[in-house]
Design an enzyme around this catalytic site. Sequence first.
Site, PDB file in Angstrom:
ATOM      1  N   GLY A  63      23.764 -48.719 -33.841  1.00 60.78           N
ATOM      2  CA  GLY A  63      24.769 -48.652 -32.770  1.00 60.78           C
ATOM      3  C   GLY A  63      24.140 -48.169 -31.472  1.00 60.78           C
ATOM      4  O   GLY A  63      24.783 -47.475 -30.671  1.00 60.78           O
TER       5      GLY A  63
ATOM      6  N   GLY B 193      25.750 -48.552 -27.855  1.00 66.38           N
ATOM      7  CA  GLY B 193      27.011 -47.884 -27.530  1.00 66.38           C
ATOM      8  C   GLY B 193      26.813 -46.741 -26.538  1.00 66.38           C
ATOM      9  O   GLY B 193      25.697 -46.442 -26.107  1.00 66.38           O
ATOM     10  N   GLN B 194      27.919 -46.077 -26.214  1.00 60.98           N
ATOM     11  CA  GLN B 194      27.904 -45.011 -25.195  1.00 60.98           C
ATOM     12  C   GLN B 194      26.935 -43.897 -25.579  1.00 60.98           C
ATOM     13  O   GLN B 194      26.077 -43.497 -24.791  1.00 60.98           O
ATOM     14  CB  GLN B 194      29.320 -44.443 -25.030  1.00 60.98           C
ATOM     15  CG  GLN B 194      29.453 -43.475 -23.871  1.00 60.98           C
ATOM     16  CD  GLN B 194      30.743 -42.650 -23.921  1.00 60.98           C
ATOM     17  OE1 GLN B 194      31.407 -42.565 -24.953  1.00 60.98           O
ATOM     18  NE2 GLN B 194      31.094 -42.044 -22.808  1.00 60.98           N
ATOM     19  N   LEU B 195      27.051 -43.403 -26.793  1.00 57.52           N
ATOM     20  CA  LEU B 195      26.183 -42.308 -27.244  1.00 57.52           C
ATOM     21  C   LEU B 195      24.783 -42.828 -27.563  1.00 57.52           C
ATOM     22  O   LEU B 195      23.766 -42.234 -27.173  1.00 57.52           O
ATOM     23  CB  LEU B 195      26.819 -41.637 -28.473  1.00 57.52           C
ATOM     24  CG  LEU B 195      26.081 -40.473 -29.118  1.00 57.52           C
ATOM     25  CD1 LEU B 195      25.788 -39.362 -28.114  1.00 57.52           C
ATOM     26  CD2 LEU B 195      26.898 -39.894 -30.288  1.00 57.52           C
TER      27      LEU B 195
ATOM     28  N   ASP C 290      21.333 -52.756 -33.213  1.00 60.63           N
ATOM     29  CA  ASP C 290      22.754 -53.000 -32.935  1.00 60.63           C
ATOM     30  C   ASP C 290      23.043 -54.451 -33.284  1.00 60.63           C
ATOM     31  O   ASP C 290      22.129 -55.168 -33.729  1.00 60.63           O
ATOM     32  CB  ASP C 290      23.082 -52.708 -31.448  1.00 60.63           C
ATOM     33  CG  ASP C 290      24.527 -52.232 -31.280  1.00 60.63           C
ATOM     34  OD1 ASP C 290      25.426 -52.886 -31.824  1.00 60.63           O
ATOM     35  OD2 ASP C 290      24.757 -51.193 -30.631  1.00 60.63           O
ATOM     36  N   ILE C 291      24.283 -54.891 -33.045  1.00 60.65           N
ATOM     37  CA  ILE C 291      24.587 -56.307 -33.299  1.00 60.65           C
ATOM     38  C   ILE C 291      24.683 -57.098 -31.988  1.00 60.65           C
ATOM     39  O   ILE C 291      25.084 -58.247 -31.981  1.00 60.65           O
ATOM     40  CB  ILE C 291      25.886 -56.494 -34.120  1.00 60.65           C
ATOM     41  CG1 ILE C 291      27.031 -55.683 -33.502  1.00 60.65           C
ATOM     42  CG2 ILE C 291      25.672 -56.143 -35.574  1.00 60.65           C
ATOM     43  CD1 ILE C 291      28.392 -56.050 -34.035  1.00 60.65           C
TER      44      ILE C 291
ATOM     45  N   ILE D 228      25.065 -53.330 -39.887  1.00 57.66           N
ATOM     46  CA  ILE D 228      25.034 -52.269 -40.896  1.00 57.66           C
ATOM     47  C   ILE D 228      25.865 -52.606 -42.133  1.00 57.66           C
ATOM     48  O   ILE D 228      25.800 -51.901 -43.135  1.00 57.66           O
ATOM     49  CB  ILE D 228      25.474 -50.891 -40.331  1.00 57.66           C
ATOM     50  CG1 ILE D 228      26.776 -51.018 -39.551  1.00 57.66           C
ATOM     51  CG2 ILE D 228      24.379 -50.242 -39.519  1.00 57.66           C
ATOM     52  CD1 ILE D 228      27.596 -49.803 -39.654  1.00 57.66           C
TER      53      ILE D 228
ATOM     54  N   TYR E 122      40.760 -44.923 -37.517  1.00 56.65           N
ATOM     55  CA  TYR E 122      39.472 -44.336 -37.106  1.00 56.65           C
ATOM     56  C   TYR E 122      39.370 -42.897 -37.616  1.00 56.65           C
ATOM     57  O   TYR E 122      38.362 -42.496 -38.193  1.00 56.65           O
ATOM     58  CB  TYR E 122      39.402 -44.393 -35.581  1.00 56.65           C
ATOM     59  CG  TYR E 122      38.242 -43.668 -34.944  1.00 56.65           C
ATOM     60  CD1 TYR E 122      36.938 -44.146 -35.056  1.00 56.65           C
ATOM     61  CD2 TYR E 122      38.451 -42.521 -34.171  1.00 56.65           C
ATOM     62  CE1 TYR E 122      35.876 -43.488 -34.441  1.00 56.65           C
ATOM     63  CE2 TYR E 122      37.407 -41.867 -33.550  1.00 56.65           C
ATOM     64  CZ  TYR E 122      36.121 -42.352 -33.684  1.00 56.65           C
ATOM     65  OH  TYR E 122      35.078 -41.704 -33.068  1.00 56.65           O
TER      66      TYR E 122
ATOM     67  N   LYS F 289      36.862 -41.195 -40.255  1.00 58.32           N
ATOM     68  CA  LYS F 289      36.005 -40.043 -39.927  1.00 58.32           C
ATOM     69  C   LYS F 289      36.170 -38.939 -40.972  1.00 58.32           C
ATOM     70  O   LYS F 289      35.190 -38.347 -41.420  1.00 58.32           O
ATOM     71  CB  LYS F 289      36.316 -39.512 -38.520  1.00 58.32           C
ATOM     72  CG  LYS F 289      35.813 -40.416 -37.401  1.00 58.32           C
ATOM     73  CD  LYS F 289      34.310 -40.580 -37.432  1.00 58.32           C
ATOM     74  CE  LYS F 289      33.769 -41.460 -36.326  1.00 58.32           C
ATOM     75  NZ  LYS F 289      32.334 -41.795 -36.484  1.00 58.32           N
TER      76      LYS F 289
END
Length: 314
Positions: free
Chosen positions: A8, A11-13, A34-35, A52, A141, A145
Amino acid sequence: MKNVLVTGACGQLGSELSLVLEKMTGTENLVISDICRPPAHLSHLQFLMLDILDEQAVKQVIEEHSINVIFHLAAMLSATGEHRPRQAWTLNMEGLINVLDAARTHKVDKVFWPSSIAAFGSHTQLDKTPQHTIMDPETIYGISKLSGELWCKYYVDRFAIDVRSIRFPGLISYKSPPGGGTTDYAVAIFHQALKGEDFECFLGENTRLPMMYMPDAVEAIFKLMQAPKESISVRSYNLAAFSVTPGELTLAIQKHFPHFSTRYNPDFRDLIAKTWPSTIDDSVARNDWGWQPQYELSEVVNDMVTNLRMTIDD
Ligand code: AKB
């Protein structure tokens, strides 16, 4: 850290963490995946297209690159997850289990996985949310988590994999946009202000959520990953920096842009936010590995405005 894999990474992080990781590991020891194709600022890094959900491909990458540390960040966030609950569940859960299992098979030293304030729910104590409390998430989500936290702990207890995790609040950053979260407004609002336009906010004026500036988030990950094993007392840590409402963020931005204003048009994301903590008790992280945030709201606003101005001027 020797050979590091980031999933990932676009992404943002992921895109910010990867650049800091590069400084620590050297470009040759870092594999990002990533994809989708990486943004320009990551194009010099070793990049692999990696889904993944492809269990064999995950194992193959870990084996071929002799990976010892994984930062598994690929996930679908809260708001998008509500539109596609089954896909969110599959991506967030199967992806995590594929990574944990590959880590076990290939004897990976450490795994980092981000949990979220979304793991809490409406029966949680939402003010100064303690580390150990009722957790009854209402989004898919959040459910993924909370389940993910339990899967991580299971792999730690059962297979002695060193998995470490943080329950992140909303992240604010200027380098890369967030994608599909309930806290995304806190980034979008800056872009509108910089464009000289008013902002339509999908949260209510007084909906308070915990937030953190990206440099603090990245620093927290490194601090946690470098902490000695003996000091780790829980697997998914509460973490806080500051809490803010859209109304307060608007006022802080108006100090730089006096004509800026926000209209409120709360939608389903406001209902999600109301089931999440407004403030967090992160004393366990502070005691265990010395967590201490550097950025308060006014510093974040100054830094965001300065850096976004430079991006526009370039
Ligand atoms: C989201 O809003 O979905 C995320 C989170 C708080 O985990 N930013």
